[in-house]
Design a protein around this motif. Structure first.
Motif, PDB file in Angstrom:
ATOM      1  N   THR A  29      24.732 -17.434  48.090  1.00  0.00           N
ATOM      2  CA  THR A  29      25.753 -18.228  47.956  1.00  0.00           C
ATOM      3  C   THR A  29      26.544 -17.456  46.718  1.00  0.00           C
ATOM      4  OG1 THR A  29      24.898 -20.219  48.669  1.00  0.00           O
ATOM      5  CG2 THR A  29      26.925 -20.483  47.208  1.00  0.00           C
ATOM      6  N   VAL A  30      27.501 -17.279  46.751  1.00  0.00           N
ATOM      7  CA  VAL A  30      28.542 -16.974  45.735  1.00  0.00           C
ATOM      8  C   VAL A  30      29.055 -18.017  44.832  1.00  0.00           C
ATOM      9  CG1 VAL A  30      30.465 -15.330  45.015  1.00  0.00           C
ATOM     10  CG2 VAL A  30      28.997 -14.525  47.014  1.00  0.00           C
ATOM     11  N   VAL A  31      28.803 -17.933  43.700  1.00  0.00           N
ATOM     12  CA  VAL A  31      29.281 -18.950  42.803  1.00  0.00           C
ATOM     13  C   VAL A  31      30.564 -18.421  42.046  1.00  0.00           C
ATOM     14  CG1 VAL A  31      29.159 -20.656  40.857  1.00  0.00           C
ATOM     15  CG2 VAL A  31      27.674 -20.571  42.879  1.00  0.00           C
ATOM     16  N   VAL A  32      31.874 -19.034  42.136  1.00  0.00           N
ATOM     17  CA  VAL A  32      32.949 -18.541  41.233  1.00  0.00           C
ATOM     18  C   VAL A  32      33.435 -19.781  40.278  1.00  0.00           C
ATOM     19  CG1 VAL A  32      35.427 -17.685  41.488  1.00  0.00           C
ATOM     20  CG2 VAL A  32      33.630 -17.095  43.002  1.00  0.00           C
ATOM     21  N   ALA A  33      33.395 -19.324  39.106  1.00  0.00           N
ATOM     22  CA  ALA A  33      33.903 -20.533  38.045  1.00  0.00           C
ATOM     23  C   ALA A  33      35.337 -19.948  37.624  1.00  0.00           C
ATOM     24  CB  ALA A  33      33.026 -20.483  36.740  1.00  0.00           C
ATOM     25  N   THR A  34      36.220 -20.563  37.532  1.00  0.00           N
ATOM     26  CA  THR A  34      37.504 -20.396  37.286  1.00  0.00           C
ATOM     27  C   THR A  34      38.429 -21.639  36.501  1.00  0.00           C
ATOM     28  OG1 THR A  34      39.724 -19.703  38.431  1.00  0.00           O
ATOM     29  CG2 THR A  34      38.622 -21.636  39.354  1.00  0.00           C
ATOM     30  N   ARG A  35      39.413 -21.058  36.044  1.00  0.00           N
ATOM     31  CA  ARG A  35      40.310 -22.017  35.219  1.00  0.00           C
ATOM     32  C   ARG A  35      41.690 -21.398  35.250  1.00  0.00           C
ATOM     33  NH1 ARG A  35      41.864 -23.151  29.764  1.00  0.00           N
ATOM     34  NH2 ARG A  35      42.415 -25.194  29.502  1.00  0.00           N
ATOM     35  N   ASP A  36      42.744 -21.947  35.695  1.00  0.00           N
ATOM     36  CA  ASP A  36      44.149 -21.399  35.900  1.00  0.00           C
ATOM     37  C   ASP A  36      44.276 -20.208  35.949  1.00  0.00           C
ATOM     38  OD1 ASP A  36      45.087 -24.077  34.926  1.00  0.00           O
ATOM     39  OD2 ASP A  36      44.759 -23.739  32.888  1.00  0.00           O
ATOM     40  N   VAL A  55      33.944 -23.264  41.310  1.00  0.00           N
ATOM     41  CA  VAL A  55      33.976 -24.528  40.500  1.00  0.00           C
ATOM     42  C   VAL A  55      35.163 -24.475  39.389  1.00  0.00           C
ATOM     43  CG1 VAL A  55      32.408 -25.568  38.763  1.00  0.00           C
ATOM     44  CG2 VAL A  55      31.371 -24.268  40.587  1.00  0.00           C
ATOM     45  N   ASP A  56      35.971 -25.419  39.603  1.00  0.00           N
ATOM     46  CA  ASP A  56      37.168 -25.311  38.743  1.00  0.00           C
ATOM     47  C   ASP A  56      37.069 -26.265  37.578  1.00  0.00           C
ATOM     48  OD1 ASP A  56      40.069 -24.710  39.047  1.00  0.00           O
ATOM     49  OD2 ASP A  56      40.351 -26.738  38.220  1.00  0.00           O
ATOM     50  N   ASN A  57      37.148 -25.464  36.415  1.00  0.00           N
ATOM     51  CA  ASN A  57      37.245 -25.895  35.023  1.00  0.00           C
ATOM     52  C   ASN A  57      38.501 -26.501  34.562  1.00  0.00           C
ATOM     53  OD1 ASN A  57      34.684 -25.468  33.863  1.00  0.00           O
ATOM     54  ND2 ASN A  57      34.966 -23.263  33.903  1.00  0.00           N
ATOM     55  N   GLY A  58      38.979 -27.440  35.284  1.00  0.00           N
ATOM     56  CA  GLY A  58      40.186 -28.337  34.839  1.00  0.00           C
ATOM     57  C   GLY A  58      41.336 -27.496  34.962  1.00  0.00           C
ATOM     58  N   GLY A  80      37.390 -31.456  36.303  1.00  0.00           N
ATOM     59  CA  GLY A  80      38.519 -32.361  35.689  1.00  0.00           C
ATOM     60  C   GLY A  80      38.400 -32.033  34.010  1.00  0.00           C
ATOM     61  N   GLU A  81      37.775 -30.829  33.618  1.00  0.00           N
ATOM     62  CA  GLU A  81      37.887 -30.542  32.477  1.00  0.00           C
ATOM     63  C   GLU A  81      37.091 -29.124  32.069  1.00  0.00           C
ATOM     64  OE1 GLU A  81      35.027 -33.166  30.314  1.00  0.00           O
ATOM     65  OE2 GLU A  81      33.417 -32.776  31.630  1.00  0.00           O
ATOM     66  N   ASN A  82      37.075 -28.376  31.197  1.00  0.00           N
ATOM     67  CA  ASN A  82      36.700 -26.969  30.942  1.00  0.00           C
ATOM     68  C   ASN A  82      35.419 -27.112  30.520  1.00  0.00           C
ATOM     69  OD1 ASN A  82      36.268 -24.191  30.453  1.00  0.00           O
ATOM     70  ND2 ASN A  82      37.893 -24.241  28.856  1.00  0.00           N
ATOM     71  N   ARG A  83      34.392 -26.796  31.168  1.00  0.00           N
ATOM     72  CA  ARG A  83      33.004 -26.733  30.814  1.00  0.00           C
ATOM     73  C   ARG A  83      32.312 -25.264  30.384  1.00  0.00           C
ATOM     74  NH1 ARG A  83      29.677 -31.140  34.424  1.00  0.00           N
ATOM     75  NH2 ARG A  83      31.325 -32.922  34.349  1.00  0.00           N
ATOM     76  N   GLY A  84      33.410 -24.272  30.489  1.00  0.00           N
ATOM     77  CA  GLY A  84      32.984 -22.889  29.974  1.00  0.00           C
ATOM     78  C   GLY A  84      31.950 -22.462  31.415  1.00  0.00           C
ATOM     79  N   ALA A  85      30.935 -21.652  30.566  1.00  0.00           N
ATOM     80  CA  ALA A  85      30.226 -20.976  31.582  1.00  0.00           C
ATOM     81  C   ALA A  85      29.198 -21.955  32.303  1.00  0.00           C
ATOM     82  CB  ALA A  85      29.163 -19.853  30.678  1.00  0.00           C
ATOM     83  N   THR A  86      29.170 -23.113  31.940  1.00  0.00           N
ATOM     84  CA  THR A  86      28.139 -24.049  32.565  1.00  0.00           C
ATOM     85  C   THR A  86      28.402 -24.625  33.692  1.00  0.00           C
ATOM     86  OG1 THR A  86      28.829 -26.187  31.246  1.00  0.00           O
ATOM     87  CG2 THR A  86      27.336 -24.744  29.957  1.00  0.00           C
TER      88      THR A  86
END
Length: 302
Positions: A29-36, A55-58, A80-86
């Motif tokens: 599975t590919v996991v992509v974290a992003t924000r704006d 996974v969208d960081n707000g 719904g919020e920015n959790r950074g790398a976590t």
């Protein structure tokens, strides 16, 4: 992860999630974290194979809606919020495959790369993390970290498919899911930028092998930093905090002095590290001597 911390978390897929197409690997599975980074996602997601969790960081730029509309096979989780790398940790928890590849919103994996990585994990049970060769930009220049990993003074250990490393780029690694979760994933002391160091230390301390395999390739088209000076201060802050988390006090002192001597950004970073020293001390744990010796070898000039 305790989802009660995220009352606004929204998890939705498109109408259906198809089985992997021929050539795609069902083991990863590919996991992509992003924000704006709406435009970055629009460019990178078409390149991904197999199951993808974003996974969208707000984000406030409409990224989640765009992904659902244009990429209905992608699972979207809104924090719904920015959790950074976590944020990546939640993606790993939701993945049900034995291996998880990380990508940023401006990176993707080369065709066939994840299948090759999964084959190596299958063949090497002690392999916990595989660091790929990362090619940067349309000209496909190897990221400088690739040369450092290739020249690592650490040996090629028996039972591993490449040279041992204790550093990597998070957008260019594949992990064994169980090993990643048992090692705690990424932590909110570091939050973002430099989050790889503590994870590598804890995986190595648990006996997992981490190695560089240049035959597995990822592509990275970096987005411009939003605030370069703030990013520099953050990097220096996190260098100090990483040392507080796992390294001897002499290493903490050395990194603190280096930050203090590196100008305004370093002094800002050091002040920020002091403000976060309490949580870092609460999580402090010394590494086994062999792992500390490996870090020292990597940091020795020459």
């Amino acid at each position: 992860m305790d989802q009660s911390r995220a009352p606004h978390l929204r998890r939705r897929r498109g109408p259906s999630v198809p089985s992997p197409e021929p050539g795609r690997d069902a083991r990863v599975t590919v996991v992509v974290a992003t924000r704006d980074r709406l435009h970055g996602l629009a460019r990178s997601l078409p390149h991904h194979d197999g199951r993808v969790i974003v996974v969208d960081n707000g984000s406030a730029d409409g990224s989640p809606a765009m992904v659902r509309r244009r990429f209905p096979h992608v699972e979207v989780v809104e924090l719904g919020e920015n959790r950074g790398a976590t944020a990546r940790n939640l993606g790993v928890h939701l993945a049900r495959t034995p291996y998880v590849a990380f990508a940023d919103d401006d990176s993707w994996w080369a065709p066939g790369a994840l299948g090759r990585a999964a084959d190596l994990f299958d063949a090497h049970p002690r392999l916990g993390l595989l660091a790929a060769r990362v090619l940067v930009g349309p000209e496909e220049r190897p990221d400088p970290i690739c040369a450092r990993m290739a020249r690592s003074p650490l040996p090629v250990e028996p039972g591993l498919p490449g040279r041992s490393v204790l550093g990597f780029l998070a957008c260019g690694v594949v992990v064994r899911r169980d090993a990643f979760l048992a090692s705690g994933g990424f932590d909110d002391v570091i939050f973002f930028l430099g989050e790889e160091e503590r994870l590598a230390a804890d995986m190595a301390a648990a006996g997992w092998g981490l190695c560089y395999v240049p035959g597995v390739v990822a592509h990275h088209h970096p987005s411009p930093p939003r605030d370069p000076r703030a990013r520099q201060a953050l990097a220096l802050r996190n260098a100090v905090l990483n040392a507080v988390l796992r390294r001897p006090w002499r290493v903490v002192a050395r990194r603190a002095v280096a930050a203090a001597r590196s100008g305004d950004a370093g002094r800002r970073g050091l002040a920020q590290a002091v403000r976060r020293i309490g949580p870092a001390l609460a999580c402090r744990r010394r590494l086994p001597p062999a792992v500390e010796a490996a870090f020292a070898a990597l940091e020795t000039p020459g």
